[in-house]
Design a protein around this motif. Structure first.
Motif, PDB file in Angstrom:
ATOM      1  N   UNK A  79      45.339  41.694  21.657  1.00  8.26           N
ATOM      2  CA  UNK A  79      46.495  42.346  22.253  1.00  8.26           C
ATOM      3  C   UNK A  79      46.025  43.671  22.849  1.00  8.26           C
ATOM      4  N   UNK A  80      46.281  43.862  24.155  1.00 10.09           N
ATOM      5  CA  UNK A  80      45.764  45.032  24.868  1.00 10.09           C
ATOM      6  C   UNK A  80      46.845  45.607  25.775  1.00 10.09           C
ATOM      7  N   UNK A  81      46.640  46.845  26.221  1.00  8.52           N
ATOM      8  CA  UNK A  81      47.531  47.443  27.211  1.00  8.52           C
ATOM      9  C   UNK A  81      47.183  46.881  28.590  1.00  8.52           C
ATOM     10  N   UNK A  82      48.048  47.121  29.562  1.00 11.44           N
ATOM     11  CA  UNK A  82      47.785  46.640  30.925  1.00 11.44           C
ATOM     12  C   UNK A  82      46.513  47.287  31.484  1.00 11.44           C
ATOM     13  N   UNK A  83      46.342  48.580  31.250  1.00 10.55           N
ATOM     14  CA  UNK A  83      45.130  49.247  31.746  1.00 10.55           C
ATOM     15  C   UNK A  83      43.879  48.686  31.078  1.00 10.55           C
ATOM     16  N   UNK A  84      43.964  48.461  29.762  1.00 13.63           N
ATOM     17  CA  UNK A  84      42.830  47.872  29.045  1.00 13.63           C
ATOM     18  C   UNK A  84      42.539  46.477  29.570  1.00 13.63           C
ATOM     19  N   UNK A  85      43.580  45.714  29.826  1.00 18.71           N
ATOM     20  CA  UNK A  85      43.433  44.361  30.369  1.00 18.71           C
ATOM     21  C   UNK A  85      42.631  44.381  31.668  1.00 18.71           C
ATOM     22  N   UNK A  86      43.019  45.260  32.578  1.00 25.18           N
ATOM     23  CA  UNK A  86      42.367  45.298  33.887  1.00 25.18           C
ATOM     24  C   UNK A  86      40.911  45.732  33.759  1.00 25.18           C
ATOM     25  N   UNK A  87      40.635  46.683  32.878  1.00 31.73           N
ATOM     26  CA  UNK A  87      39.271  47.146  32.682  1.00 31.73           C
ATOM     27  C   UNK A  87      38.391  46.060  32.065  1.00 31.73           C
ATOM     28  N   UNK A  88      38.936  45.332  31.084  1.00 38.10           N
ATOM     29  CA  UNK A  88      38.181  44.252  30.439  1.00 38.10           C
ATOM     30  C   UNK A  88      37.871  43.144  31.440  1.00 38.10           C
ATOM     31  N   UNK A  89      38.827  42.831  32.305  1.00 41.21           N
ATOM     32  CA  UNK A  89      38.598  41.789  33.313  1.00 41.21           C
ATOM     33  C   UNK A  89      37.494  42.196  34.292  1.00 41.21           C
ATOM     34  N   UNK A  90      37.461  43.468  34.661  1.00 35.40           N
ATOM     35  CA  UNK A  90      36.397  43.951  35.541  1.00 35.40           C
ATOM     36  C   UNK A  90      35.033  43.824  34.856  1.00 35.40           C
ATOM     37  N   UNK A  91      34.979  44.208  33.595  1.00 36.00           N
ATOM     38  CA  UNK A  91      33.726  44.114  32.847  1.00 36.00           C
ATOM     39  C   UNK A  91      33.315  42.650  32.666  1.00 36.00           C
ATOM     40  N   UNK A  92      34.290  41.776  32.473  1.00 36.62           N
ATOM     41  CA  UNK A  92      33.999  40.348  32.318  1.00 36.62           C
ATOM     42  C   UNK A  92      33.299  39.795  33.550  1.00 36.62           C
ATOM     43  N   UNK A  93      33.728  40.223  34.719  1.00 36.72           N
ATOM     44  CA  UNK A  93      33.077  39.794  35.955  1.00 36.72           C
ATOM     45  C   UNK A  93      31.639  40.302  36.025  1.00 36.72           C
ATOM     46  N   UNK A  94      31.416  41.481  35.474  1.00 43.01           N
ATOM     47  CA  UNK A  94      30.070  42.074  35.500  1.00 43.01           C
ATOM     48  C   UNK A  94      29.075  41.255  34.691  1.00 43.01           C
ATOM     49  N   UNK A  95      29.559  40.596  33.621  1.00 41.22           N
ATOM     50  CA  UNK A  95      28.650  39.757  32.828  1.00 41.22           C
ATOM     51  C   UNK A  95      28.841  38.271  33.165  1.00 41.22           C
TER      52      UNK A  95
END
Length: 200
Positions: free
Chosen positions: A84-100
């Protein structure tokens, strides 16, 4: 916050009864009946629907900050965990996911990250995914068995300190070994899929 896990299992009714004993409440049941997917939510009980030969896609049970789901499968199979994450955390995690180079699937209700470790990770931002029943029960830690190393490092990159709620060990297949739960009604219990639940 780590809040969720999902299994496919041949022990659907037994799983529902097991988690009810531990204080979880059924919030929804969706299953295939006469060729169509339908809801069989409470106040319907297991006894009301047992003879209908329903192939359950999902049964969702909640308690405090914990959400557990399971659906019919020919054998116990671990599918995903959820944060469970905030909207900002969600967007940041998705960006990092693309990086890996993890594939992501984003929709209005939830997002999935597809890991190379044999399971996926759900990102949830909707508060109604939690139990909202007045208690503070929560998943403290999950121990996963994986086929290859590297998961803890990747989770640390994606989630920072929250990644400490997931521990791993190498084994011969992918599964949840243990779940430590704050507020668990029993000191120790093992569900039908072999997941060991521990009170902390």
């Amino acid at each position: 916050m780590l809040f969720h896990f999902h299994y496919w299992t041949p022990y659907v009714e037994e799983m529902e009864n097991f988690y009810k004993r531990l204080g979880f409440t059924v919030h929804q049941r969706i299953g295939k009946y006469n060729g169509e997917f339908k809801h069989f939510n409470p106040p319907l009980t297991v006894d009301d629907i047992r003879e209908k030969n329903i192939l359950f896609r999902i049964i969702e049970m909640k308690r405090g900050n914990i959400n557990i789901t399971f659906g019919y499968g020919k054998r116990p199979t671990f599918d995903h965990i959820g944060f469970f994450v905030s909207k900002d955390e969600h967007d940041e995690i998705c960006k990092k996911s693309e990086m890996i180079q993890w594939k992501t699937k984003i929709d209005e209700r939830r997002t999935f990250l597809y890991t190379p470790y044999g399971f996926s990770i759900e990102l949830q931002t909707h508060i109604d995914a939690l139990g909202n029943d007045g208690n503070n029960d929560a998943i403290h830690r999950i121990e996963l068995m994986t086929l290859k190393p590297g998961l803890e490092k990747d989770l640390s990159f994606l989630f920072g300190n929250r990644a400490s709620s997931v521990q791993t060990k190498l084994g011969d297949h992918v599964k949840i070994e243990k779940v430590q739960i704050r507020g668990l009604k029993e000191k120790r219990a093992i569900d039908m899929n072999g997941v060991e639940l521990l009170h902390v």
